[in-house]
Design a protein around this motif. Structure first.
Motif, short mmCIF file in Angstrom:
data_model
loop_
_atom_site.label_atom_id
_atom_site.label_comp_id
_atom_site.label_asym_id
_atom_site.label_seq_id
_atom_site.Cartn_x
_atom_site.Cartn_y
_atom_site.Cartn_z
N MET A 251 11.41 -4.30 -0.10
CA MET A 251 11.01 -4.39 1.30
C MET A 251 12.22 -4.84 2.12
N PRO A 252 12.52 -4.15 3.22
CA PRO A 252 13.68 -4.51 4.04
C PRO A 252 13.54 -5.90 4.66
N GLY A 253 14.69 -6.50 4.96
CA GLY A 253 14.72 -7.81 5.59
C GLY A 253 14.45 -7.72 7.08
N TYR A 254 14.61 -8.85 7.75
CA TYR A 254 14.45 -8.90 9.20
C TYR A 254 15.15 -10.13 9.74
N LEU A 255 15.34 -10.19 11.07
CA LEU A 255 16.06 -11.27 11.73
C LEU A 255 15.19 -11.87 12.82
N THR A 256 15.10 -13.21 12.81
CA THR A 256 14.40 -13.93 13.86
C THR A 256 15.32 -15.00 14.43
N THR A 257 14.93 -15.53 15.58
CA THR A 257 15.67 -16.61 16.21
C THR A 257 14.69 -17.53 16.93
N HIS A 258 15.20 -18.67 17.33
CA HIS A 258 14.37 -19.71 17.94
C HIS A 258 15.32 -20.59 18.73
N VAL A 259 14.96 -20.98 19.94
CA VAL A 259 15.83 -21.83 20.76
C VAL A 259 15.07 -23.09 21.14
N LEU A 260 15.66 -24.23 20.82
CA LEU A 260 15.09 -25.53 21.19
C LEU A 260 16.02 -26.21 22.18
N ASP A 261 15.46 -26.70 23.26
CA ASP A 261 16.20 -27.43 24.29
C ASP A 261 16.21 -28.90 23.86
N THR A 262 17.30 -29.34 23.25
CA THR A 262 17.34 -30.70 22.72
C THR A 262 17.46 -31.75 23.82
N ALA A 263 17.95 -31.38 25.00
CA ALA A 263 18.06 -32.33 26.10
C ALA A 263 16.68 -32.67 26.67
N ARG A 264 15.79 -31.69 26.66
CA ARG A 264 14.44 -31.89 27.19
C ARG A 264 13.41 -32.15 26.08
N GLY A 265 13.82 -31.94 24.83
CA GLY A 265 12.92 -32.18 23.72
C GLY A 265 11.77 -31.19 23.64
N MET A 266 12.08 -29.91 23.91
CA MET A 266 11.02 -28.90 23.91
C MET A 266 11.61 -27.52 23.65
N PRO A 267 10.76 -26.54 23.34
CA PRO A 267 11.25 -25.17 23.19
C PRO A 267 11.87 -24.67 24.50
N ALA A 268 12.86 -23.80 24.37
CA ALA A 268 13.54 -23.22 25.53
C ALA A 268 12.86 -21.91 25.90
N GLU A 269 11.90 -22.00 26.80
CA GLU A 269 11.17 -20.81 27.25
C GLU A 269 11.95 -20.07 28.32
N GLY A 270 11.98 -18.74 28.22
CA GLY A 270 12.60 -17.92 29.26
C GLY A 270 14.09 -17.71 29.08
N LEU A 271 14.63 -17.95 27.89
CA LEU A 271 16.06 -17.76 27.64
C LEU A 271 16.29 -16.34 27.11
N ARG A 272 17.17 -15.62 27.77
CA ARG A 272 17.46 -14.24 27.37
C ARG A 272 18.47 -14.21 26.23
N ILE A 273 18.22 -13.32 25.27
CA ILE A 273 19.06 -13.18 24.08
C ILE A 273 19.38 -11.70 23.89
N VAL A 274 20.64 -11.39 23.56
CA VAL A 274 21.05 -10.02 23.29
C VAL A 274 21.61 -9.97 21.87
N LEU A 275 21.22 -8.96 21.10
CA LEU A 275 21.69 -8.76 19.74
C LEU A 275 22.62 -7.56 19.68
N TYR A 276 23.78 -7.75 19.04
CA TYR A 276 24.75 -6.67 18.84
C TYR A 276 25.03 -6.52 17.34
N ARG A 277 25.35 -5.30 16.94
CA ARG A 277 25.88 -5.05 15.60
C ARG A 277 27.37 -4.78 15.75
#
Length: 118
Positions: free
Chosen positions: A1-27
């Motif tokens: 079964m092929p793999g996959y890639l995930t990501t997650h952003v936590l705002d450590t200054a505010r102590g919460m998930p970083a909602e609304g942050l744009r991410i771009v993936l390049y090969r």
């Protein structure tokens, strides 16, 4: 079964998930850098689906670019221009074509860290 890639952003200054942050993936390859995907983090700081799903996953060298400056401005954490952190590129390799790769970002206005998560 092929793999996959995930990501997650936590705002450590505010102590919460970083909602609304744009991410771009390049090969990366001999022909340069090719954009594969773009996503925005949800209320949990994650993308709604893997940023590189199983059906298009391939081993290789990749770069995630986190547009942190836009997020920091939107949350009132930006400070004066130019920002210390604006776009954060993380370049990494995925060698195992059947693995789950998870590349999280821990973010604050003046620092960040990353690691291979699970």
């Amino acid at each position: 079964m092929p793999g996959y890639l995930t990501t997650h952003v936590l705002d450590t200054a505010r102590g919460m998930p970083a909602e609304g942050l744009r991410i771009v993936l390049y090969r990366l390859g001999g022909d340069g850098r090719r954009k594969l995907a773009e996503a925005v983090t949800n209320a949990d700081g994650r993308t709604d689906a893997p940023i590189l799903p199983r059906e298009v996953f391939a081993a290789g060298t990749y770069e995630l670019v986190f547009l942190a400056g836009d997020y920091l401005r939107a949350t009132g954490q930006a400070g004066v221009e130019p920002l210390f952190l604006d776009e954060i590129p993380i370049r990494f390799g995925m060698a195992d074509g059947e693995a789950h790769y998870h590349v999280p970002l821990l973010l604050s206005p003046y620092g960040y860290s990353t690691y291979r998560g699970s």
